[in-house]
Design a protein around this motif. Sequence first.
Motif, PDB file in Angstrom:
ATOM      1  N   ALA B 111      51.939 118.206 -38.174  1.00  0.00           N
ATOM      2  CA  ALA B 111      52.538 119.513 -38.430  1.00  0.00           C
ATOM      3  C   ALA B 111      52.089 120.021 -39.790  1.00  0.00           C
ATOM      4  O   ALA B 111      51.682 119.245 -40.659  1.00  0.00           O
ATOM      5  CB  ALA B 111      54.058 119.402 -38.400  1.00  0.00           C
ATOM      6  N   ALA B 112      52.144 121.333 -39.967  1.00  0.00           N
ATOM      7  CA  ALA B 112      51.746 121.920 -41.246  1.00  0.00           C
ATOM      8  C   ALA B 112      52.555 121.297 -42.378  1.00  0.00           C
ATOM      9  O   ALA B 112      52.034 121.040 -43.471  1.00  0.00           O
ATOM     10  CB  ALA B 112      51.943 123.436 -41.197  1.00  0.00           C
ATOM     11  N   SER B 113      53.828 121.015 -42.102  1.00  0.00           N
ATOM     12  CA  SER B 113      54.691 120.503 -43.159  1.00  0.00           C
ATOM     13  C   SER B 113      54.302 119.096 -43.611  1.00  0.00           C
ATOM     14  O   SER B 113      54.709 118.644 -44.671  1.00  0.00           O
ATOM     15  CB  SER B 113      56.138 120.481 -42.659  1.00  0.00           C
ATOM     16  OG  SER B 113      56.195 119.727 -41.464  1.00  0.00           O
ATOM     17  N   ALA B 114      53.504 118.392 -42.772  1.00  0.00           N
ATOM     18  CA  ALA B 114      53.098 117.044 -43.159  1.00  0.00           C
ATOM     19  C   ALA B 114      52.026 117.069 -44.221  1.00  0.00           C
ATOM     20  O   ALA B 114      51.847 116.105 -44.967  1.00  0.00           O
ATOM     21  CB  ALA B 114      52.596 116.294 -41.930  1.00  0.00           C
ATOM     22  N   TYR B 115      51.270 118.189 -44.285  1.00  0.00           N
ATOM     23  CA  TYR B 115      50.160 118.257 -45.219  1.00  0.00           C
ATOM     24  C   TYR B 115      50.607 118.845 -46.550  1.00  0.00           C
ATOM     25  O   TYR B 115      50.238 119.936 -46.925  1.00  0.00           O
ATOM     26  CB  TYR B 115      49.013 119.073 -44.612  1.00  0.00           C
ATOM     27  CG  TYR B 115      48.296 118.319 -43.496  1.00  0.00           C
ATOM     28  CD1 TYR B 115      47.214 117.495 -43.800  1.00  0.00           C
ATOM     29  CD2 TYR B 115      48.725 118.409 -42.181  1.00  0.00           C
ATOM     30  CE1 TYR B 115      46.584 116.783 -42.794  1.00  0.00           C
ATOM     31  CE2 TYR B 115      48.094 117.703 -41.176  1.00  0.00           C
ATOM     32  CZ  TYR B 115      47.024 116.893 -41.485  1.00  0.00           C
ATOM     33  OH  TYR B 115      46.394 116.177 -40.504  1.00  0.00           O
ATOM     34  N   ARG B 116      51.473 118.145 -47.231  1.00  0.00           N
ATOM     35  CA  ARG B 116      51.876 118.538 -48.589  1.00  0.00           C
ATOM     36  C   ARG B 116      52.473 117.340 -49.280  1.00  0.00           C
ATOM     37  O   ARG B 116      52.806 116.347 -48.641  1.00  0.00           O
ATOM     38  CB  ARG B 116      52.860 119.703 -48.549  1.00  0.00           C
ATOM     39  CG  ARG B 116      54.142 119.388 -47.778  1.00  0.00           C
ATOM     40  CD  ARG B 116      55.065 120.606 -47.815  1.00  0.00           C
ATOM     41  NE  ARG B 116      56.065 120.557 -46.759  1.00  0.00           N
ATOM     42  CZ  ARG B 116      57.208 119.860 -46.835  1.00  0.00           C
ATOM     43  NH1 ARG B 116      57.482 119.134 -47.905  1.00  0.00           N
ATOM     44  NH2 ARG B 116      58.070 119.872 -45.839  1.00  0.00           N
ATOM     45  N   LYS B 117      52.587 117.441 -50.586  1.00  0.00           N
ATOM     46  CA  LYS B 117      53.169 116.339 -51.355  1.00  0.00           C
ATOM     47  C   LYS B 117      54.572 116.080 -50.840  1.00  0.00           C
ATOM     48  O   LYS B 117      55.359 117.002 -50.656  1.00  0.00           O
ATOM     49  CB  LYS B 117      53.221 116.734 -52.827  1.00  0.00           C
ATOM     50  CG  LYS B 117      53.286 115.542 -53.751  1.00  0.00           C
ATOM     51  CD  LYS B 117      53.056 116.000 -55.212  1.00  0.00           C
ATOM     52  CE  LYS B 117      53.329 114.863 -56.184  1.00  0.00           C
ATOM     53  NZ  LYS B 117      52.298 113.824 -56.146  1.00  0.00           N
ATOM     54  N   GLY B 118      54.830 114.816 -50.512  1.00  0.00           N
ATOM     55  CA  GLY B 118      56.121 114.502 -49.930  1.00  0.00           C
ATOM     56  C   GLY B 118      56.090 114.407 -48.429  1.00  0.00           C
ATOM     57  O   GLY B 118      56.886 113.719 -47.813  1.00  0.00           O
ATOM     58  N   TYR B 120      54.165 113.286 -44.782  1.00  0.00           N
ATOM     59  CA  TYR B 120      53.570 111.968 -44.545  1.00  0.00           C
ATOM     60  C   TYR B 120      52.058 111.951 -44.702  1.00  0.00           C
ATOM     61  O   TYR B 120      51.453 110.900 -44.764  1.00  0.00           O
ATOM     62  CB  TYR B 120      54.026 111.367 -43.207  1.00  0.00           C
ATOM     63  CG  TYR B 120      53.590 112.103 -41.966  1.00  0.00           C
ATOM     64  CD1 TYR B 120      52.315 111.891 -41.447  1.00  0.00           C
ATOM     65  CD2 TYR B 120      54.454 112.974 -41.305  1.00  0.00           C
ATOM     66  CE1 TYR B 120      51.914 112.541 -40.295  1.00  0.00           C
ATOM     67  CE2 TYR B 120      54.055 113.628 -40.161  1.00  0.00           C
ATOM     68  CZ  TYR B 120      52.789 113.426 -39.650  1.00  0.00           C
ATOM     69  OH  TYR B 120      52.397 114.073 -38.519  1.00  0.00           O
ATOM     70  N   ASN B 121      51.426 113.120 -44.744  1.00  0.00           N
ATOM     71  CA  ASN B 121      49.989 113.137 -45.041  1.00  0.00           C
ATOM     72  C   ASN B 121      49.698 113.387 -46.515  1.00  0.00           C
ATOM     73  O   ASN B 121      48.545 113.426 -46.931  1.00  0.00           O
ATOM     74  CB  ASN B 121      49.276 114.181 -44.172  1.00  0.00           C
ATOM     75  CG  ASN B 121      49.094 113.668 -42.757  1.00  0.00           C
ATOM     76  OD1 ASN B 121      48.840 112.480 -42.577  1.00  0.00           O
ATOM     77  ND2 ASN B 121      49.278 114.522 -41.772  1.00  0.00           N
ATOM     78  N   HIS B 122      50.751 113.584 -47.256  1.00  0.00           N
ATOM     79  CA  HIS B 122      50.721 113.580 -48.716  1.00  0.00           C
ATOM     80  C   HIS B 122      49.888 114.677 -49.384  1.00  0.00           C
ATOM     81  O   HIS B 122      50.270 115.216 -50.402  1.00  0.00           O
ATOM     82  CB  HIS B 122      50.259 112.213 -49.231  1.00  0.00           C
ATOM     83  CG  HIS B 122      50.588 112.008 -50.674  1.00  0.00           C
ATOM     84  ND1 HIS B 122      51.882 111.763 -51.099  1.00  0.00           N
ATOM     85  CD2 HIS B 122      49.819 112.046 -51.787  1.00  0.00           C
ATOM     86  CE1 HIS B 122      51.882 111.660 -52.399  1.00  0.00           C
ATOM     87  NE2 HIS B 122      50.648 111.819 -52.858  1.00  0.00           N
ATOM     88  N   TYR B 123      48.728 115.028 -48.818  1.00  0.00           N
ATOM     89  CA  TYR B 123      47.878 116.015 -49.465  1.00  0.00           C
ATOM     90  C   TYR B 123      47.813 117.288 -48.658  1.00  0.00           C
ATOM     91  O   TYR B 123      47.939 117.277 -47.433  1.00  0.00           O
ATOM     92  CB  TYR B 123      46.459 115.471 -49.634  1.00  0.00           C
ATOM     93  CG  TYR B 123      46.385 114.259 -50.541  1.00  0.00           C
ATOM     94  CD1 TYR B 123      46.469 114.420 -51.934  1.00  0.00           C
ATOM     95  CD2 TYR B 123      46.256 112.979 -50.023  1.00  0.00           C
ATOM     96  CE1 TYR B 123      46.420 113.311 -52.775  1.00  0.00           C
ATOM     97  CE2 TYR B 123      46.202 111.879 -50.850  1.00  0.00           C
ATOM     98  CZ  TYR B 123      46.288 112.056 -52.228  1.00  0.00           C
ATOM     99  OH  TYR B 123      46.237 110.971 -53.058  1.00  0.00           O
TER     100      TYR B 123
END
Lengths: 642, 203
Positions: B111-118, B120-123
């Motif tokens: 999900a878009a929300s996974a691609y950020r600090k915090g 699960y994809n962190h970056y």
Amino acid sequence: MTLYFLQALIYLCAAVIAVPLAKRLGLGSVLGYLIAGVFIGPIAGLVGAETNDIQHFAEFGVVMMLFLVGLELEPKMLWEMRSRLIGLGGLQVSLTTLAVMGIAMLLGQSWTISLAIGLIFALSSTAIVLQTFNEKGLGKTEGGGGAFSVLLFQDIAVIPILALLPLLALPELVEAAAHGAEHLAEHHEELSLVAGLPAWAYALVVIASVVLVVVGGHFLTRPLLTYVASAGLREIFTAAALGLVIGIAALMSLVGLSPALGTFLAGVVLANSEFRHELESNIEPFKGLLMGLFFITVGAGVDFGILFSSLGTILGLSLGLMLIKILILLALTPAFKLQGTDRWLFALSLAQAGEFGFVLLSYSVQQNVLPVELTQTLSLAVAISMFLTPALFILYDKLIVPRYEQTENEREADEIEETGTVIVAGIGRFGQIVNRFLVANGVNTVVLDHQAGQVDLMRRINIKSYFGDATNPDLLHTAGIEQAKLMVVAIDDHARVNQVVEYVKHAYPHVKVMARAYDRGHAYELRRLGADFVVTEAYYSALELGGQALSSLGYHPFKSEQLKNAFDQVEKDNRDTLYQSWLNATEDNRFTPHYRELFMQMELLLGDAMKVDRADKHSMTERGWTPPPKDYLDDFKDPQDT
Amino acid sequence: MSKVLLLFAHPSQDRSEINRPLFKEAKKIAGVTAVDLYAEYPSFRINVDREQQRLREHQVVIFMFPLYWYSTPAILKEWQDLVLEYGFAYGSEGKELQGKTFLCSLTAGGAASAYRKGGYNHYQIWELLRPLEQTANLTGMHYLPPFALFGSRTAVDEGRLPEHIQHWRSLLEALVSDSLAIEHVAPNELLNHQLEQIIKEGA
């Protein structure tokens, strides 16, 4: 000494001249040796009475032969063949023995003599038959396989027969022999461990020595041979192998058993060992020479006097024997599902009496089972039946095969029940792989082949295939060529491939045709005929092997892969040019100097493509992953440096 | 008018739900050269000369792929390793790519929300694409932020595909007709989220 040299020279020359000649005439090597013997013996008179002594010596070849037969008998293979081996072989030997025995008794012989003759005549010639199968490529046919099982059974049956014959000894012959031997006895006593032992002790000794051969063969020979092999001297291994066979033969003679039985047992024990092939290759030449020598002596012993005086009897015996054997073999075929040409091949190939016949005849004389005069007539009958074997094979080739080919290949083309997206023509080595690959991926194929046997074979392993000639437009129609997307042409025959490709591309241009070519020239032909994709049958497998070869020579596997690709690329890049040159050349000489020149150019390009380590000038293979030149950092200056 | 080179890399297209329709759509647009790399080089034997010639003939280069382990599928890396040679793409003589435009069109399962600090994809996705961004920089190409669809495994069921195709179409048409205001592109935002601001009207 000089005399020995001369004699050896006569035997060797006769063999060297007669055997290749006989083979060329399709008679096989056994007959070649016999002819050589006949020539140097009764015809030219070059050898005389000494042949008898030589024959006894040469009989040792039989001992070696049985050792080799034993080595060939892997228990696993025997188990797989068990029904045919015991069923076909057992029935053939026992029925033939009984039939021959019955006729002999009707002719007034005693039952012991009749039984001995029956056993001797029941055997066929392994040497002639297997060699002919090899030469004619019949070994893989159903009929050939059946014949092989019978021959194998007969080879094994020799052992019990050797054991049985002495029991049939004629009292009056024994007496005469004993009488004749009496005055020789003092200085010619047989070496024996068991002479004078009571029966129970004799039995114990016999059992002990058989156990010794089996257990020793299993546990002692391996370490011994390993030790010998570690010396790395070939002749010592040969010596060890010979020593093994001779040792067992000696032990068996000492306890009054058949040497052949002992070596046969040892052979079976060693059949699973890692030394099997090594032993075979070491013993084989000795066995071959000794058996050759044996057959020569048989030939040399032919008595023309007897032959001509009782020519009618001998011919009658031979022909009668062959007729009986053929009838019995034919009668056995239905139960073992041998049909058509296979049935006849099986029956005709095994009709003769065999080389074991000679061995058993001379053994019978020694054991006082048969009178000498009778064996001379009988061995002539055996020889004549062997001489007639090539004629039977010719009969098979010329009369039987054409008849069945007609009926088999003119059998109605199979009813084709379904149509597929792909038609595969030819289901041999090549078509099979293509078809398996397509079917494994759920592609609907219709398989056609014009060899009925092949189709049956495929059906047996659940590959749906149809008998029919793919060059026949009607058959293509029923196979659904109109609806097919593509057709794979994997037929062997050059001309037929072209015929199919041309017809399909002409009549059904929408069908993609993918064809296998035999070689470069054939590939061009197919391309000209409109094939959409052509592959030369050996190209990719050869390239694959080449790549493996490079890897084995120490090239990194990925590097060999790249070099293979580069090679392939050069081939592909030059394909059109070469094709054009071929196309422009005249019909009768396609590979003109111009074509050769282009081909040589391609070879040069190949050389370039394969060159490595040209860091700064890119070559085909080095094109990928080339590091930049060492001084390339000069191109980049970080902003803060300036 | 610009010519767009679309290099599509998807090793299991029979299971593709988003990329395949996008690729199909791209093929319909005049000015777009749509290349299916896995189809053209099934055994990875990339024809370097041909690929370099293609690059010369196009002004916009797009890598189109499903995100595999935060990067491109293997053949696109192979393509870079082989085609972007010294003396062609970089080095004092390697100027063939200068001035071109480069962007990635990708789909990501997360999900878009996974691609950020915090998450699960962190970056963030543009952080993960830094190697490609720097490759564009070194070869003198203008780098645009990615055109991306997140949560791609559920996008069809959730009815997000038609809109995405619509965006894709307008992006490609804008690139072909040079009506993308490249100077207005915000670097840290997906390209598909800022199309309205950057496509020039009436071009």
